[in-house]
Design a protein around this motif. Sequence first.
Motif, short mmCIF file in Angstrom:
data_model
loop_
_atom_site.label_atom_id
_atom_site.label_comp_id
_atom_site.label_asym_id
_atom_site.label_seq_id
_atom_site.Cartn_x
_atom_site.Cartn_y
_atom_site.Cartn_z
N SER A 350 0.83 -1.20 0.00
CA SER A 350 0.00 0.00 0.00
C SER A 350 0.87 1.26 0.00
O SER A 350 0.55 2.24 -0.68
N PHE A 351 1.97 1.22 0.73
CA PHE A 351 2.90 2.35 0.69
C PHE A 351 3.51 2.51 -0.70
O PHE A 351 3.69 3.62 -1.20
N LYS A 352 3.80 1.39 -1.36
CA LYS A 352 4.36 1.44 -2.71
C LYS A 352 3.34 2.07 -3.67
O LYS A 352 3.71 2.83 -4.58
N ALA A 353 2.07 1.79 -3.46
CA ALA A 353 1.02 2.36 -4.31
C ALA A 353 0.95 3.88 -4.14
O ALA A 353 0.68 4.61 -5.11
N GLU A 355 3.51 5.79 -3.43
CA GLU A 355 4.67 6.29 -4.19
C GLU A 355 4.33 6.42 -5.67
O GLU A 355 4.60 7.45 -6.31
N ASN A 356 3.73 5.37 -6.24
CA ASN A 356 3.41 5.39 -7.66
C ASN A 356 2.41 6.49 -8.00
O ASN A 356 2.49 7.12 -9.06
N LYS A 357 1.48 6.74 -7.09
CA LYS A 357 0.43 7.74 -7.35
C LYS A 357 0.98 9.16 -7.38
O LYS A 357 0.56 9.98 -8.20
N ILE A 358 1.93 9.46 -6.49
CA ILE A 358 2.36 10.86 -6.35
C ILE A 358 3.50 11.25 -7.29
O ILE A 358 3.71 12.45 -7.52
N MET A 359 4.22 10.29 -7.84
CA MET A 359 5.45 10.65 -8.56
C MET A 359 5.23 11.60 -9.75
O MET A 359 6.05 12.50 -9.97
N PRO A 360 4.16 11.47 -10.54
CA PRO A 360 3.98 12.45 -11.62
C PRO A 360 3.90 13.89 -11.09
O PRO A 360 4.49 14.80 -11.67
N GLY A 361 3.17 14.09 -9.99
CA GLY A 361 3.07 15.42 -9.41
C GLY A 361 4.36 15.89 -8.78
O GLY A 361 4.72 17.07 -8.87
N GLY A 418 -3.18 7.23 8.48
CA GLY A 418 -2.00 8.09 8.48
C GLY A 418 -0.97 7.76 7.43
O GLY A 418 0.11 8.36 7.41
N MET A 419 -1.30 6.84 6.52
CA MET A 419 -0.27 6.32 5.63
C MET A 419 0.22 7.34 4.60
O MET A 419 1.41 7.42 4.32
N GLU A 420 -0.70 8.13 4.05
CA GLU A 420 -0.29 9.07 3.00
C GLU A 420 0.65 10.15 3.54
O GLU A 420 1.70 10.42 2.96
N CYS A 421 0.26 10.76 4.66
CA CYS A 421 1.13 11.83 5.19
C CYS A 421 2.43 11.24 5.73
O CYS A 421 3.49 11.88 5.63
N LEU A 422 2.40 10.02 6.26
CA LEU A 422 3.61 9.38 6.75
C LEU A 422 4.61 9.16 5.62
O LEU A 422 5.81 9.41 5.76
N PHE A 423 4.09 8.72 4.46
CA PHE A 423 4.97 8.49 3.32
C PHE A 423 5.57 9.80 2.82
O PHE A 423 6.76 9.88 2.49
N GLU A 470 -2.09 18.83 -3.06
CA GLU A 470 -1.52 19.24 -4.35
C GLU A 470 -1.05 18.04 -5.15
O GLU A 470 -0.91 18.10 -6.38
N LEU A 471 -0.76 16.93 -4.47
CA LEU A 471 -0.26 15.72 -5.13
C LEU A 471 -1.36 14.68 -5.34
O LEU A 471 -1.08 13.54 -5.69
N GLY A 472 -2.61 15.07 -5.13
CA GLY A 472 -3.72 14.17 -5.39
C GLY A 472 -4.07 13.24 -4.25
O GLY A 472 -4.85 12.29 -4.44
N LEU A 473 -3.51 13.47 -3.06
CA LEU A 473 -3.82 12.64 -1.90
C LEU A 473 -4.89 13.31 -1.03
O LEU A 473 -5.41 14.36 -1.38
N TYR A 474 -5.19 12.68 0.08
CA TYR A 474 -6.15 13.19 1.08
C TYR A 474 -7.56 13.35 0.50
O TYR A 474 -8.33 14.21 0.92
N THR A 475 -7.93 12.54 -0.49
CA THR A 475 -9.29 12.59 -1.02
C THR A 475 -10.28 11.89 -0.10
O THR A 475 -11.47 12.21 -0.10
N ASP A 476 -9.80 10.94 0.67
CA ASP A 476 -10.60 10.26 1.69
C ASP A 476 -10.57 11.14 2.95
O ASP A 476 -9.49 11.49 3.43
#
Length: 596
Positions: A350-353, A355-361, A418-423, A470-476
């Motif tokens: 899930s942490f790897k996912a 990483e993959n999601k944010i890299m374009p931004g 807390g996974m997105e902000c932790l990463f 700004e990187l497309g996270l925190y939508t949940d």
Amino acid sequence: MIKLQQPRYLLIAASLFAGACQSPGNHSNPAATADSLHHLASRYYAENMALNPLQATQNGENQYNDQLPIDISESFRAKADSFYARYQQAIKGIDTSALSGNDRITYDMLRREFDINREGLTFHDHLMPVQQFTCLPLTLTQLAGGTSAQPFKTEKDYRNFMHRMERFAIWTDTAIANMRRGMASGYVLPKSLVVKVIPQVTDLAKKDPANNVYYAPLKMIPDSLGNEVKAQLTKDYTAAIEKYILPSFAKLQAFLQNEYLPQARSSSGISGIPDGKTYYTYLVKTWTTTDLTPGAIFDLGEKEVARIRGEMETVKNSTGFQGDLPAFFAAVRTDKKLRIFKTPAAILDSFKAIENKIMPGVKKMYGHLPKTPFEIRQTEAYRAASASAEYMQGSADGTRPGVFYVPILDATQFSYTGMECLFLHEAIPGHHFQISLQQENDSLPRFRRFSWIGAYGEGYALYCESLGKELGLYTDPYMYFGRLTDEIHRAIRLVVDVGMHTKGWTREQAIKYMMDNEPLSEQEATAEIERYMAIPAQALSYKIGELKIRELRNKYTTALGSKFSLSSFHDELLKDGCVPLSVLEQKMARWAAAQK
């Protein structure tokens, strides 16, 4: 947090040669002045590594991999004091008016390092050399595992670490002698920390090749060494463990249990030792790189807690939850729908996912990306119970990756919130970017390439958490609540750290304040509060640094208008590595002036 692979104690050294630090003299010629500064910085780094071989190993300077100084001894501390005194004198000969902007950063950082490390030697932390969070026994144990900075590829590599194990026996005897002196003079740990150290050293004293991490390198002796060498190495290495390591930890366990624990103190804060209040003021200055007083930091913390609680109320209401914020905290702590994992591997995936999601931004936000490889790993079992998620820096040459470590005691109890902000904080674009870019920048003096300033490094990583939307996270909403939880956690630290160390707060009072203001279990809050007890003022650096970086971004977004580039801002922020906050302000002002 960043786990630089080094002990907490000061990076101290002694001069290798008589007259090595003679003043270079004043120079009116700017080129000559710069050369003198560069020579001084280079010499300082080389001597510092020679006398701090553990730090050298972390930095990839492998010529000292067999050495382990008794850095808590009085003789070593006296050499260190002399060392810094000579460099304090040497740097007075540099004409600062002739320095470029980057060289002035080097000058300011060197002078601060000499001054603050020498001042640190006037205190007595060497009388409390062991605690549950970061100390030489734990640092050596991490090196012993074979997956950290200590190499285990050749016969010499194995014999190098065998010599370090032999030296550890001497270090342990010195530590026990120091702690006895501390017992006689009031320099002792709180009881609640001692009881956490005892199980750690008890486990490391066991003759258990399957589970004791010191035996791990025996499973990875390269076949290329041949059967005869492998057999002899196995015999010698096992003998070293059983002659030096196991008895040392057993001795430490018996001392802590039978002698030290009964005389440990009941107070929680560092003010409970003889010069504790003065020491805490020094630590605040060291960790925050500011002149803020403990009282001002406490007040700032209370204001930030109130502000973030307001945002938490908004997010709580958006979920449709009926009840007050403490009830929502309880729900977040216990709601099974937030525990979606069955195995540690699923958590790492899930942490790897993320990483993959944010890299374009991320590639749009940063013009320069690090070359150092990056990995996500589960924290080793021997230290997972008392560890936080952390980043372990890679090597400058890229042969050792930067590693994001995640402690997982029970995957089914691991909350995703807390996974997105932790990463973002520990990994990308947080610690991995900042530290890797710094180490890879060979235009910096080596002492700057491998330096660490918590207010900058942790402040930047906390700032990175704010980039999530700004990187497309925190939508949940629960993920965004996790972000706010992490932010309020850092604000709470300003209150509880100062509260315990200067205002007489108890461990229990601090735990209650933390649990009243964020959704974590009593076990989690206890581990956090005991960390702040073990390393006073370190936890202040995050929020103090983040507020400064956010202030600078807001300031220049407004001042530069259409000329403001976020990627340019980030590149400038990171290009000079860790710097004190006052130096950061100056260099960002120069950058902004150039944009106009």
